[in-house]
Design an enzyme around this catalytic site. Structure first.
Site, PDB file in Angstrom:
ATOM      1  N   GLY A  46      38.858  33.967  50.592  1.00  0.00           N
ATOM      2  CA  GLY A  46      37.403  34.027  50.647  1.00  0.00           C
ATOM      3  C   GLY A  46      36.806  33.694  49.299  1.00  0.00           C
ATOM      4  N   GLN A  51      30.726  33.391  42.695  1.00  0.00           N
ATOM      5  CA  GLN A  51      31.988  33.242  41.964  1.00  0.00           C
ATOM      6  C   GLN A  51      32.134  31.869  41.312  1.00  0.00           C
ATOM      7  OE1 GLN A  51      34.387  35.023  45.394  1.00  0.00           O
ATOM      8  NE2 GLN A  51      35.613  35.560  43.618  1.00  0.00           N
ATOM      9  N   CYS A  89      41.184  39.588  44.110  1.00  0.00           N
ATOM     10  CA  CYS A  89      39.965  38.782  43.978  1.00  0.00           C
ATOM     11  C   CYS A  89      40.230  37.640  43.014  1.00  0.00           C
ATOM     12  CB  CYS A  89      38.835  39.671  43.457  1.00  0.00           C
ATOM     13  SG  CYS A  89      37.281  38.797  43.240  1.00  0.00           S
ATOM     14  N   HIS A 131      34.299  42.227  51.518  1.00  0.00           N
ATOM     15  CA  HIS A 131      34.584  41.974  50.099  1.00  0.00           C
ATOM     16  C   HIS A 131      33.627  40.908  49.549  1.00  0.00           C
ATOM     17  CE1 HIS A 131      37.566  41.146  46.674  1.00  0.00           C
ATOM     18  NE2 HIS A 131      36.764  40.093  46.640  1.00  0.00           N
ATOM     19  N   GLU A 132      33.475  39.817  50.303  1.00  0.00           N
ATOM     20  CA  GLU A 132      32.610  38.723  49.835  1.00  0.00           C
ATOM     21  C   GLU A 132      31.133  39.147  49.854  1.00  0.00           C
ATOM     22  OE1 GLU A 132      34.148  36.487  48.366  1.00  0.00           O
ATOM     23  OE2 GLU A 132      36.105  36.865  49.259  1.00  0.00           O
ATOM     24  N   HIS A 135      30.246  40.817  46.750  1.00  0.00           N
ATOM     25  CA  HIS A 135      29.958  39.857  45.667  1.00  0.00           C
ATOM     26  C   HIS A 135      28.481  39.448  45.685  1.00  0.00           C
ATOM     27  CE1 HIS A 135      33.767  38.920  43.758  1.00  0.00           C
ATOM     28  NE2 HIS A 135      34.366  38.692  44.896  1.00  0.00           N
TER      29      HIS A 135
HETATM   30 NI    NI Z   1      36.395  38.572  45.254  1.00  0.00          NI
END
Ligand code: NI
Length: 174
Positions: A46, A51, A89, A131-132, A135
């Site tokens: 992902g 990011q 990550c 998780h994403e 972010h």
């Molecule tokens: Ni991550």
């Protein structure tokens, strides 16, 4: 297409909140292509736009088992269960941790054309999306992990593996 530079923990942009995507145009398509290329190059499951330094509420994911998605402006509408699992990550190299996440989620989001969509996800896919989505709110998994201690993480992995592969060596069917 281009591989973008993945921002690493310590980069202040990773703690910023991403903004709603409002324009669904060619430059968004280009960004999505670059995100997939960057994620695959890094062997990730992902990637959130932040990011690669873009503060848009956009994530891509691929569980390599048939679920490949682009989620834009995602919102968790409902959830069930709560369970620990191992995470890593691309922005936090050489580290893993145990994080508790919802086991099942229903997410509403927009697709690449801006059309509203709904996805029901569980287990790994649900974990990747949560998780994403963290972010997108400037949160790294290391901030919500119950532990990132290598020994504890290793012990958890071993216990999980022992459950999935009983001593007679026969794996549970899927
Ligand atoms: Ni991550």
């Amino acid at each position: 297409m281009a591989i973008r530079t993945i921002r690493i923990d310590g980069d202040p942009i990773l703690s910023k909140k991403s903004r709603t995507v409002e324009k669904f145009d060619e430059s968004l398509n280009q960004l999505i292509e670059d995100m997939f290329e960057t994620m695959y190059e890094a062997d990730g499951v992902g990637l959130a736009a932040v990011q690669i330094g873009i503060l848009k509420r956009l994530l891509v994911m691929d569980d390599y088992e048939g679920t490949k998605k682009v989620l834009i402006n995602p919102v968790i509408e409902s959830h069930e269960g709560w369970e620990p699992g191992i995470e890593g990550c691309l922005s936090v190299p050489d580290k893993n941790g145990i994080v508790e996440r919802y086991k099942k989620i229903t997410v509403s989001y927009q697709d690449q054309e801006g059309n509203p969509q709904t996805l029901e996800a569980e287990d790994l896919v649900a974990r990747i999306i949560q998780h994403e989505m963290d972010h997108l709110n400037g949160i790294l998994y290391t901030e919500v992990a119950t532990t990132t201690d290598p020994d504890e993480t290793e012990a958890f992995l071993r216990a999980q593996y022992a459950r999935e592969v009983p001593e007679d060596g026969e794996e549970k069917g899927e």
